[in-house]
Design an enzyme around this catalytic site. Structure first.
Site, PDB file in Angstrom:
ATOM      1  N   SER A   6     -15.987  -1.172  -9.163  1.00 22.03           N
ATOM      2  CA  SER A   6     -16.565  -2.344  -8.507  1.00 22.03           C
ATOM      3  C   SER A   6     -17.374  -1.936  -7.285  1.00 22.03           C
ATOM      4  CB  SER A   6     -15.460  -3.321  -8.091  1.00 22.03           C
ATOM      5  OG  SER A   6     -14.842  -3.898  -9.220  1.00 22.03           O
ATOM      6  N   HIS A  63       7.448   6.677  28.158  1.00 21.90           N
ATOM      7  CA  HIS A  63       8.526   6.739  27.163  1.00 21.90           C
ATOM      8  C   HIS A  63       9.203   8.106  27.239  1.00 21.90           C
ATOM      9  CE1 HIS A  63       5.787   3.602  25.760  1.00 21.90           C
ATOM     10  NE2 HIS A  63       6.766   3.113  25.027  1.00 21.90           N
ATOM     11  N   PHE A 103     -11.350  -6.955   2.448  1.00 21.82           N
ATOM     12  CA  PHE A 103     -10.113  -6.196   2.622  1.00 21.82           C
ATOM     13  C   PHE A 103     -10.191  -5.196   3.766  1.00 21.82           C
ATOM     14  CE2 PHE A 103      -9.662  -7.406  -2.003  1.00 21.82           C
ATOM     15  CZ  PHE A 103      -8.861  -8.495  -1.700  1.00 21.82           C
ATOM     16  N   ASP A 106      11.268   6.491  13.868  1.00 24.26           N
ATOM     17  CA  ASP A 106      11.706   5.323  13.097  1.00 24.26           C
ATOM     18  C   ASP A 106      10.603   4.283  12.990  1.00 24.26           C
ATOM     19  OD1 ASP A 106      14.541   5.917  12.479  1.00 24.26           O
ATOM     20  OD2 ASP A 106      14.774   5.944  14.648  1.00 24.26           O
ATOM     21  N   HIS A 152     -19.254  -6.533  -2.172  1.00 24.32           N
ATOM     22  CA  HIS A 152     -18.878  -7.943  -2.325  1.00 24.32           C
ATOM     23  C   HIS A 152     -18.848  -8.595  -0.940  1.00 24.32           C
ATOM     24  CE1 HIS A 152     -17.728  -5.995  -6.029  1.00 24.32           C
ATOM     25  NE2 HIS A 152     -17.453  -7.146  -6.618  1.00 24.32           N
ATOM     26  N   ARG A 207     -22.801  -7.903  -4.271  1.00 24.98           N
ATOM     27  CA  ARG A 207     -22.486  -7.857  -5.698  1.00 24.98           C
ATOM     28  C   ARG A 207     -23.687  -8.343  -6.515  1.00 24.98           C
ATOM     29  NH1 ARG A 207     -18.730 -12.164  -8.943  1.00 24.98           N
ATOM     30  NH2 ARG A 207     -18.356 -10.959 -10.841  1.00 24.98           N
ATOM     31  N   HIS A 215       3.868   7.282  21.407  1.00 30.43           N
ATOM     32  CA  HIS A 215       4.403   6.809  22.679  1.00 30.43           C
ATOM     33  C   HIS A 215       5.128   7.926  23.426  1.00 30.43           C
ATOM     34  CE1 HIS A 215       7.439   6.078  19.535  1.00 30.43           C
ATOM     35  NE2 HIS A 215       8.317   6.421  20.465  1.00 30.43           N
ATOM     36  N   PRO A 228      -0.614   3.557  17.739  1.00 32.43           N
ATOM     37  CA  PRO A 228      -0.268   2.573  16.710  1.00 32.43           C
ATOM     38  C   PRO A 228       0.573   3.263  15.637  1.00 32.43           C
ATOM     39  CG  PRO A 228      -2.600   2.444  17.275  1.00 32.43           C
ATOM     40  CD  PRO A 228      -2.073   3.688  17.912  1.00 32.43           C
ATOM     41  N   HIS A 246     -11.335 -13.810  -1.514  1.00 34.95           N
ATOM     42  CA  HIS A 246     -12.116 -12.590  -1.684  1.00 34.95           C
ATOM     43  C   HIS A 246     -13.506 -12.690  -1.059  1.00 34.95           C
ATOM     44  CE1 HIS A 246      -8.909 -11.445  -4.307  1.00 34.95           C
ATOM     45  NE2 HIS A 246      -9.549 -10.414  -4.816  1.00 34.95           N
ATOM     46  N   HIS A 269      14.036   4.168  25.870  1.00 28.53           N
ATOM     47  CA  HIS A 269      12.912   4.298  24.935  1.00 28.53           C
ATOM     48  C   HIS A 269      11.581   4.205  25.667  1.00 28.53           C
ATOM     49  CE1 HIS A 269      10.510   3.664  21.253  1.00 28.53           C
ATOM     50  NE2 HIS A 269       9.839   2.804  22.000  1.00 28.53           N
ATOM     51  N   GLU A 321      -5.444   0.344   1.098  1.00 26.26           N
ATOM     52  CA  GLU A 321      -6.594   0.282   1.997  1.00 26.26           C
ATOM     53  C   GLU A 321      -6.288   0.871   3.375  1.00 26.26           C
ATOM     54  OE1 GLU A 321      -7.072  -3.340  -0.768  1.00 26.26           O
ATOM     55  OE2 GLU A 321      -5.438  -2.400   0.373  1.00 26.26           O
ATOM     56  N   ASP A 354     -14.073 -15.220  -7.679  1.00 21.22           N
ATOM     57  CA  ASP A 354     -12.743 -14.895  -7.140  1.00 21.22           C
ATOM     58  C   ASP A 354     -12.331 -15.833  -6.015  1.00 21.22           C
ATOM     59  OD1 ASP A 354     -12.038 -12.861  -8.846  1.00 21.22           O
ATOM     60  OD2 ASP A 354     -12.920 -11.287  -7.611  1.00 21.22           O
TER      61      ASP A 354
END
Length: 670
Positions: free
Chosen positions: A389, A31, A443, A161, A467, A528, A71, A121, A479, A268, A416, A475
């Site tokens: 939790s 690049h 999650f 960007d 959990h 849990r 990049h 990334p 979940h 690019h 997260e 849930d």
């Protein structure tokens, strides 16, 4: 410092550009557009502002630089080479993107000294930078004295960007604004081009207003191609604002100097080609052969070596005075930076017997964190808005907030993915911090890229996940993780734990803390629901990944393998089978990752090949378990999504009961 003449500055800037052009052309891959457009801002930053020592890339009080738009890696490699780092030679640049080179396609911290974090990334780098800045703020608040600043450096970022389009950057920038991280300065390469062409096809928001709304100080350099003085004045203005981070929008031309390809998507991510390189050389009046840097440019850029030695020597003098005045704090600071653990730290971890009341393993985790926090002042972290939790508050150590950076409980908010990358930044700061981030196990899907990058970039983050199964209950399936553990276990260099009781929770933390100091991440999955403390579990044996909890005389007829809350089902089922005259071994497998790296003799001693009747029991996908149960074994597992019902009902309905384990075992035994 004296500023070079305009002609010498242009010579240095074009040296950066043509090293990128030539390296990408030789590799036929890469690049070149970003390095060509961002070279002026990068030159001004590295030449006039950044404090670093090329001959000691790990000097602690260096400014941190992150190329979030990874990049454009040749920009960073050119800067490292030109300023005199030993990690990047001209031969390394000629080997750009080749096997075994120190100049991989995207910057990787474990490959190239001078690269702080692995980027590529998009958006991860700016989020890592927030973590780096948080680490600086925390350590400065903890160790600095009015007459001695031993932690005093900036975090600089170049992002593009694409970084601003990715949602993770918004999470991290919002958090940085909330925290008022005044020593975080981001330069936004505003070139209006992405792979699909003009960003107008997808990205027309006012980025400056967005960052202003986040609580950032925002500046704009309208001509980032040639107006070096405006770039310098913007960085000076950014440093003058101490109570909020700064974003400097620098409007540039991607591929600057290429007559036919600048300001197009064609430059690019592809080499210019021989003909366009000739035109570009003529346009920028560059008369040098490929990979040749004019001596005047090299001489000027190499002044960074002398400056760097001076910066470090000055800091060493400050540290020496600090040691004299504040010996206790100095000793702790040196231990932090060395990455060493205090003697006997693991002795605070609790152990249990079956007489101890059964509680959720997330409660055991809470106890471990709070015990460890007392003896490991480097432990810092928190939850993505699930503190009560996940049970991740370390009591008595305050909340990390603007102006209260000495505190250790971080409230990441519902962010997260940002949390994951921020923890990685803290882990890679080089200060020995042990960061942890927490949410529900399901999650991890929201932060998978950051978890993967913790493993790839050798960041010692600890992921605290609660959990952990359909036992989560009401849930429902959104979940309740099913395939999650299997997918996490597939990530190289990530050690996944699913402890069964209090002893195994302590054992998991013992390994995780140790691995953090060895620059490796761990993920701990907790229940849990209540689980009993079992006879035969061991704090120490968790380090072996799998071990025998209940054994029999002679060769077993069947081996039951359990993890987490299901280990107790195996133990009870084993007792019933034993009462019926069967010879049963029960194996706990808190970490398949650790078991797999034991030697063959140990693995054979736990799971002898002669015993082909094996049953694994885990409230998760069967994927991966056939490796341990073999072709003649079976699993008690769940390969569908869960359901909304009380946790105990879910477990019963999906077959996680002693009766079902018995039935499956008896079917195997015939």
């Amino acid at each position: 410092m004296a500023v070079a003449t305009q002609s010498l500055q242009e010579l240095c800037i074009n040296s950066i550009r043509f090293l990128a052009i030539d390296a990408v052309e030789k590799a036929k891959s890469g690049h070149p557009g970003l390095p060509m457009g961002a070279a002026p801002m990068a030159f001004v930053l590295w030449d006039r502002f950044m404090r670093f020592n090329p001959k000691n890339a790990a000097w602690f009080n260096r400014d941190r630089f992150v190329l979030s738009a990874g990049h454009g890696s040749m920009l960073q490699y050119a800067l490292l080479y030109l300023t005199g780092y030993d990690s990047v030679s001209i031969e390394d640049i000629k080997q750009f993107r080749q096997w075994g080179s120190k100049t991989p396609g995207h910057p990787e911290n474990f490959e190239t000294a001078g690269v702080e974090v692995t980027t590529g990334p998009l958006g991860q780098g700016i989020a890592n930078a927030v973590g780096l800045a948080m680490a600086e703020a925390h350590l400065a608040a903890k160790f600095n004295k009015p007459d001695a600043k031993i932690v005093d450096h900036y975090t600089y970022v170049i992002l593009g960007d694409g970084c601003n389009m990715e949602g993770i950057s918004g999470e991290a920038a919002s958090f940085a604004g909330h925290l008022g991280l005044g020593k975080l300065i981001a330069l936004y390469d505003d070139n209006h081009i992405s792979i699909d062409g003009s960003t107008d096809v997808a990205f027309t928001e006012d980025v400056s207003k967005r960052f202003e709304s986040y609580g950032w100080h925002v500046l704009h350099v309208e001509d980032g191609n040639t107006d070096l003085d405006s770039i310098a004045k913007a960085i000076e203005a950014a440093k003058a604002v101490t109570d909020k981070p700064t974003m400097i929008k620098v409007t540039t031309t991607i591929g600057y100097g290429s007559p036919n390809k600048q300001n197009t998507a064609g430059i690019h991510g592809a080499a210019l080609g021989a003909d366009e390189i000739t035109l570009t050389r003529n346009n920028l009046k560059w008369e040098y052969e490929p990979f040749v840097v004019p001596q005047d440019a090299l001489n000027h850029m190499h002044k960074a070596i002398e400056r760097g030695a001076s910066y470090e020597a000055e800091w060493n003098t400050t540290v020496a005075a600090y040691k004299t005045k504040y010996p206790q704090e100095a000793a702790e600071f040196e231990r932090f930076v060395s990455g060493k653990l205090p003697d006997g730290w693991e002795q605070v971890l609790p152990s249990f017997t079956p007489a101890d009341k059964g509680i959720p393993t997330r409660k055991h985790s809470e106890a471990c964190l709070n015990k460890l926090a007392q003896v490991l002042p480097e432990l810092i972290g928190g939850s993505a808005d699930l503190t009560h939790s996940n049970l991740t508050e370390i009591k008595g150590f305050g909340d990390f907030q603007k102006g209260q950076y000495q505190n250790r409980n971080v409230h990441f908010g519902v962010r997260e993915h940002g949390m994951g990358a921020i923890c990685n930044g803290m882990a890679l700061h080089g200060s020995g911090l042990v960061p942890y981030g927490a949410t529900f196990l399901i999650f991890t899907d929201y932060m998978r890229a950051a978890i993967r990058l913790s493993a790839l970039s050798q960041a010692g983050s600890i992921w605290v996940m609660t959990h952990d199964s359909i036992g989560q209950g009401e849930d429902g399936p959104t979940h309740q993780p099913v395939e999650t553990l299997a997918s996490l276990r597939a990530i190289p260099n990530l050690t996944v734990f699913r402890p069964a009781d209090g002893n195994e929770c302590s054992g998991a933390y013992k390994v995780a803390i140790t691995k953090s100091k060895q620059n490796a991440p761990s993920l701990l999955a907790f229940t849990r629901q209540n689980v009993p403390n079992l006879a035969g579990t061991s704090v120490e044996k968790v380090a072996q990944g799998g071990y025998t909890v209940v054994d029999c005389q002679g060769t077993p007829d069947i081996i039951l393998i359990g993890t987490g809350s299901e280990l107790s089902l195996c133990v009870t089922a084993g007792e019933k089978l034993t009462a019926e005259g069967k010879k049963v071994r029960v194996v706990s497998m808190p970490s398949t990752d650790l078991f797999d790296v034991q030697d063959a003799a140990y693995r054979e001693s736990v799971l002898p090949k002669a015993v082909t009747k094996r049953l694994s029991v885990e409230a998760a996908s069967s994927f991966g378990w056939h490796k341990y149960v073999g072709s003649e074994g079976d699993t008690v597992s769940i390969d569908t999504f869960g359901a909304s019902a009380p946790g105990g009902v879910c477990m019963e309905k999906f077959g996680f009961s002693v009766d079902n384990v018995l039935a499956k075992a008896k079917a195997l035994l015939g």
